[in-house]
Design a protein around this motif. Structure first.
Motif, short mmCIF file in Angstrom:
data_model
loop_
_atom_site.label_atom_id
_atom_site.label_comp_id
_atom_site.label_asym_id
_atom_site.label_seq_id
_atom_site.Cartn_x
_atom_site.Cartn_y
_atom_site.Cartn_z
N VAL A 75 0.87 -1.19 0.00
CA VAL A 75 0.00 0.00 0.00
C VAL A 75 0.90 1.23 0.00
N THR A 76 0.83 2.03 -1.06
CA THR A 76 1.65 3.23 -1.13
C THR A 76 0.96 4.37 -0.37
N ASP B 93 -1.26 11.07 4.07
CA ASP B 93 -2.72 10.86 3.95
C ASP B 93 -3.17 9.80 4.95
N PRO B 94 -3.01 10.02 6.25
CA PRO B 94 -3.26 8.97 7.24
C PRO B 94 -4.73 8.54 7.30
N ASP C 193 -5.18 5.72 -1.29
CA ASP C 193 -6.49 6.37 -1.30
C ASP C 193 -7.53 5.54 -2.02
N THR C 194 -7.26 4.23 -2.17
CA THR C 194 -8.14 3.33 -2.93
C THR C 194 -8.54 2.17 -2.04
N ASP D 121 -10.95 7.54 -3.63
CA ASP D 121 -11.59 8.73 -3.08
C ASP D 121 -11.30 9.92 -3.98
N GLY D 122 -12.31 10.31 -4.75
CA GLY D 122 -12.17 11.45 -5.65
C GLY D 122 -12.34 11.05 -7.10
N PRO D 123 -12.42 12.04 -7.99
CA PRO D 123 -12.66 11.76 -9.39
C PRO D 123 -11.44 11.20 -10.09
#
Length: 435
Positions: free
Chosen positions: A26-27, A31-32, A105-106, A248-250
């Motif tokens: 996991v990279t 972004d905790p 973030d995925t 998370d996000g477009p």
């Protein structure tokens, strides 16, 4: 179907001991909150027979992220956006036969890891690379209203239309997976359908390719580069539509700075992927489209060698490797080299040609077209697409052995044997061939 039942299916044997070991990289960068969602979702995977070895690979955050017991944290210095290097850092910490990659973030759905392993197991051949299904949502809004993000990701239909929390998924990816039968029928340019945010590989293939290219720094390109090298060397590509990860996000296509980011990515890939629609046809590159091994079994006069080598340069995006002896006749041309090409060069070359008798190339495009479906042999020349060679180790073999000279009736009009009886009259040759 449980993992033990899947082990008996046709395809790669990915089992270890009495279960299935899977490394998950996991990279992460600064972004905790999103990282916690990803790790909580990995802890809730629904196949208990998979032994997940989770590594958080941090790309230089100012403050190290906090990870649960049993999760390994590795860090590298902040020297720019180095996604390739940090993924390699995480992958090299493990030894499982499967390595999966997730962006921090995925958020994976409960069946994500099992679906990825299933797709890798189904693929035959020299290892496999699988890409999952990335979907997009406003997970930050889900969290802001007090809902549990992990539960939301598990319960939401990934095919739901964009409305509210669910955002649009790129249609070009959907169309590409449909056109290629989930990459089973991937063609020359379909490495573009691989995204490393939801990607996995068999470890043997990953290590054989030496992982991601760490010289790529900045936005994008590292996944396409690895996917191209994998496809080009016979690694099977697969799409696992059931392996859903919620980003998370477009999609990046909606970024205001996309054109600038894509410019850097495209120029970086032009140096690495030799397909004409990526870089054109006429540059001189460290990693050429065609690798020629010049290994004639008999000597030929310098004039004849010049005529022959000059003709092979008509392949344009080409490198000619001549072993220990670099011919003096083209000493100033950087495409004519002594020694052997590196493994990296061989992984990238679309075509590999062995010239085992001194031959003149008469039809460059005809030669490449002739070996499109299978190796072409004629006049002491063997040419093949890199991915069609029967043994991946054959691509790096340095002990080329001269084969028999086939009749020119078989080889013509593609190659022509250089006369063996003394010097070639280059003035007459030039009027006949070059004018």
């Amino acid at each position: 179907m449980n993992a033990n039942a899947r082990a008996g299916e046709q395809g790669a044997d990915l089992s270890v001991g009495d279960g299935h070991d899977v490394d998950v990289v996991v990279t992460h960068f600064e972004d905790p909150q999103r990282l916690r969602w990803v790790l909580d979702s990995l802890a809730a995977q629904d196949d208990s027979s998979l032994r997940l070895h989770i590594v958080v690979a941090d790309d230089g955050s100012a403050t190290p992220p906090s990870v649960p017991d049993g999760v390994t944290l590795l860090r590298q210095a902040n020297e720019g956006f180095r996604a390739a290097a940090v993924r390699n850092l995480g992958a090299r910490a493990g030894s499982s036969p499967v390595v999966l990659f997730l962006d921090g973030d995925t958020v994976p759905t409960p069946g994500y890891c099992a679906a990825m392993v299933d797709a890798l197991r189904e693929a035959p051949g020299a290892g496999a690379l699988v890409v999952g299904a990335r979907r997009h949502a406003d997970l930050s809004a889900v969290a802001a209203r007090g809902d549990d993000v992990v539960s939301w990701c598990a319960a939401t239909d990934p095919e739901a239309p964009a409305d509210g929390d669910v955002l649009a998924a790129p249609q070009w990816l959907r169309d590409g997976y449909a056109r290629t039968n989930d990459l089973r029928d991937a063609g020359d340019g379909d490495w573009r359908l691989v995204i490393s945010a939801v990607m996995g590989m068999t470890r043997d293939a990953f290590e054989r390719l030496d992982g991601f290219d760490e010289s790529l720094v900045g936005y994008g390109g590292e996944d396409w580069d690895l996917a191209y090298r994998a496809w080009n060397t016979g690694v099977a590509l697969r799409h696992a539509p059931a392996a859903v990860g919620w980003h998370d996000g477009p999609d990046a296509g909606e970024r205001a700075d996309l054109a600038q980011l894509k410019e850097g990515e495209q120029l970086a890939l032009a140096a690495r992927i030799p397909q004409p629609d990526v870089r054109g046809r006429h540059g001189i590159w460290r990693a050429p489209r065609v690798v020629v091994f010049w290994r004639p079994a008999r000597t030929v006069a310098p004039s004849g060698e010049y005529a022959a080598l000059e003709s092979w340069l008509a392949l344009a995006d080409v490198g000619i490797w001549c072993g220990e002896r670099r011919p003096d006749v083209l000493a100033d041309d950087p495409r004519v080299c002594a020694g052997e090409p590196s493994d990296d060069v061989l992984q990238r070359a679309e075509f590999i040609v062995d010239v085992m008798q001194p031959c003149v190339l008469r039809d460059a495009e005809g030669l490449l077209a002739a070996c499109d479906g299978a190796p072409w042999v004629g006049g002491g020349v063997t040419a093949a697409r890199t991915r069609h060679r029967t043994n991946v180790d054959e691509n790096r073999r340095s002990d080329r052995v001269a084969g028999p000279v086939e009749s020119l009736a078989d080889a013509s009009p593609i190659v022509e044997t250089v006369p063996a009886d003394g010097p070639l009259d280059l003035e007459a040759w030039g009027r006949r061939r070059w004018s």
